[in-house]
Scaffold this motif. Sequence first.
Motif, short mmCIF file in Angstrom:
data_model
loop_
_atom_site.label_atom_id
_atom_site.label_comp_id
_atom_site.label_asym_id
_atom_site.label_seq_id
_atom_site.Cartn_x
_atom_site.Cartn_y
_atom_site.Cartn_z
N VAL A 287 77.64 6.41 -7.54
CA VAL A 287 76.30 6.32 -6.94
C VAL A 287 75.53 5.14 -7.51
O VAL A 287 74.79 4.46 -6.78
CB VAL A 287 75.54 7.64 -7.15
CG1 VAL A 287 74.09 7.52 -6.67
CG2 VAL A 287 76.23 8.78 -6.41
N ASP A 288 75.68 4.85 -8.80
CA ASP A 288 75.01 3.68 -9.38
C ASP A 288 75.45 2.39 -8.71
O ASP A 288 74.63 1.48 -8.45
CB ASP A 288 75.29 3.60 -10.88
CG ASP A 288 74.48 4.61 -11.68
OD1 ASP A 288 73.52 5.18 -11.12
OD2 ASP A 288 74.80 4.84 -12.86
N VAL B 63 74.55 -1.94 -4.51
CA VAL B 63 74.90 -2.49 -3.19
C VAL B 63 73.68 -2.47 -2.28
O VAL B 63 73.41 -3.44 -1.55
CB VAL B 63 76.07 -1.71 -2.56
CG1 VAL B 63 76.32 -2.18 -1.14
CG2 VAL B 63 77.34 -1.88 -3.39
N ALA B 64 72.93 -1.38 -2.31
CA ALA B 64 71.73 -1.27 -1.47
C ALA B 64 70.72 -2.36 -1.84
O ALA B 64 70.09 -2.96 -0.95
CB ALA B 64 71.11 0.12 -1.61
N GLU C 127 79.18 -0.08 7.73
CA GLU C 127 80.26 0.30 6.82
C GLU C 127 79.70 0.97 5.57
O GLU C 127 80.23 1.97 5.09
CB GLU C 127 81.06 -0.96 6.43
CG GLU C 127 82.19 -0.71 5.45
CD GLU C 127 83.31 0.13 6.02
OE1 GLU C 127 84.05 0.74 5.23
OE2 GLU C 127 83.44 0.20 7.27
N PHE C 128 78.61 0.42 5.06
CA PHE C 128 77.96 1.01 3.89
C PHE C 128 77.41 2.40 4.23
O PHE C 128 77.47 3.32 3.42
CB PHE C 128 76.85 0.09 3.41
CG PHE C 128 76.18 0.53 2.14
CD1 PHE C 128 76.91 0.81 1.00
CD2 PHE C 128 74.80 0.68 2.09
CE1 PHE C 128 76.30 1.23 -0.17
CE2 PHE C 128 74.18 1.09 0.92
CZ PHE C 128 74.93 1.36 -0.21
N ARG D 161 67.76 8.77 -2.49
CA ARG D 161 66.95 7.56 -2.34
C ARG D 161 67.75 6.45 -1.65
O ARG D 161 67.21 5.70 -0.84
CB ARG D 161 66.46 7.09 -3.71
CG ARG D 161 65.36 7.98 -4.29
CD ARG D 161 64.63 7.28 -5.42
NE ARG D 161 65.49 7.08 -6.57
CZ ARG D 161 65.63 7.95 -7.56
NH1 ARG D 161 64.98 9.11 -7.52
NH2 ARG D 161 66.41 7.69 -8.59
N THR D 162 69.03 6.36 -1.98
CA THR D 162 69.87 5.35 -1.33
C THR D 162 70.03 5.63 0.15
O THR D 162 70.02 4.71 0.98
CB THR D 162 71.25 5.29 -2.01
OG1 THR D 162 71.08 5.08 -3.42
CG2 THR D 162 72.09 4.17 -1.45
#
Length: 373
Positions: free
Chosen positions: A200-201, A206-207, A242-243, A282-283
């Motif tokens: 997740v980090d 990436v975000a 894709e993300f 949050r992401t």
Amino acid sequence: MTQDGTGRSLSRVLPAPVRRAMHRMRSTTPAPLSTGVGADHHSGVIDCALYVDGVRQPGDWNYRDALIAAGNTHNAFVWLGLKEPDANELADIADTFDLHELPVEDAVKSHQRPKVERYGAMTFVTLRTARYIEHAELTENSEVVESGDVMMFIGEHFIITVRHGDAARLAPVRAGLNDKDELIKHGPWAVAYAVCDMVVDVLVEVAAAIEEDIAIVEDSVFARQGHGRIQRIYQLKRELMEFKRVVMPLQRPLAGLASGQVGDVPGEVRRYFRDVNDHLARTVEQVIYFDDVLNSVLSARLAQVSVDQNNDMRKIAAYAGIAAFWTMATGIYGMNFEFMPELHWKYSYPVLLTLLITGSFVAYRALRRSGWL
């Protein structure tokens, strides 16, 4: 006799229960086929470690020996790390750890959907991973977001991590857990939390990188004299899709681990999973926001293209209207009639040129004021 990195005999370093288990293995267990760490380059085994009371035991462990030692030692477990193992190797590991055949089949293949499944006393967890590739590293037709998989077999005395791709490397997780004895004392689920936290980090990173790319594209589209390429916007939208395929399906399994739907997760570790789930939430919100922004940017750029095309057509039409004066005059005076007005007048040619130039200038000024030029 096997020695640790300091040259001391392992029989003096290991706890007494582990030494007794190793003694029983030497007398009853044949030599295994795989050697874990130190196997040849075809092996998918990256690391095999035995943890007792939260402390990693020294030495290079074979996963068979490590599992026997963990089963005969209080508060001990094995962490076996694999990268893209083949079916034969994973089948041997499945026999050793008594893994169910269905998740074993899934672990051989990549691009599995995130999930948490129970198979008797074992839990199988699948996670999608992603990493951002800097633009300087990109080659032709390469992607900005690279995805992969991490799968975990979690039992009472073991955790097996299977990694596909390089989107999430677990070496930093191992190094970090070596300094967190209190956390890793909770057993295999503590390792599972650390892996989920790392995954997740990386998604959060990436975000943040995608957000910077979107800001650059947005500035190029809405800047004065901006000419943002639609191809770049479309490529970024595809990478966001894709993300999104990585992030969105992670919500359900992580929510299940954080809410207690999986009963084997210790209460202390569940608190850590809740923190990971908050970061993921949050992401997810960011991904939804990015999707809306890119849709707006793409619509705005398409509208700009349409406006630019209309402006080009208006300019062409305006210049064609100016040229019509000249075409009309040359067409009339190009007719071969004997009796034409002003045909033999001395000043007919300069007067005609003056009228054409003046008319073109007046038409140009009028079209300029109306916004056609």
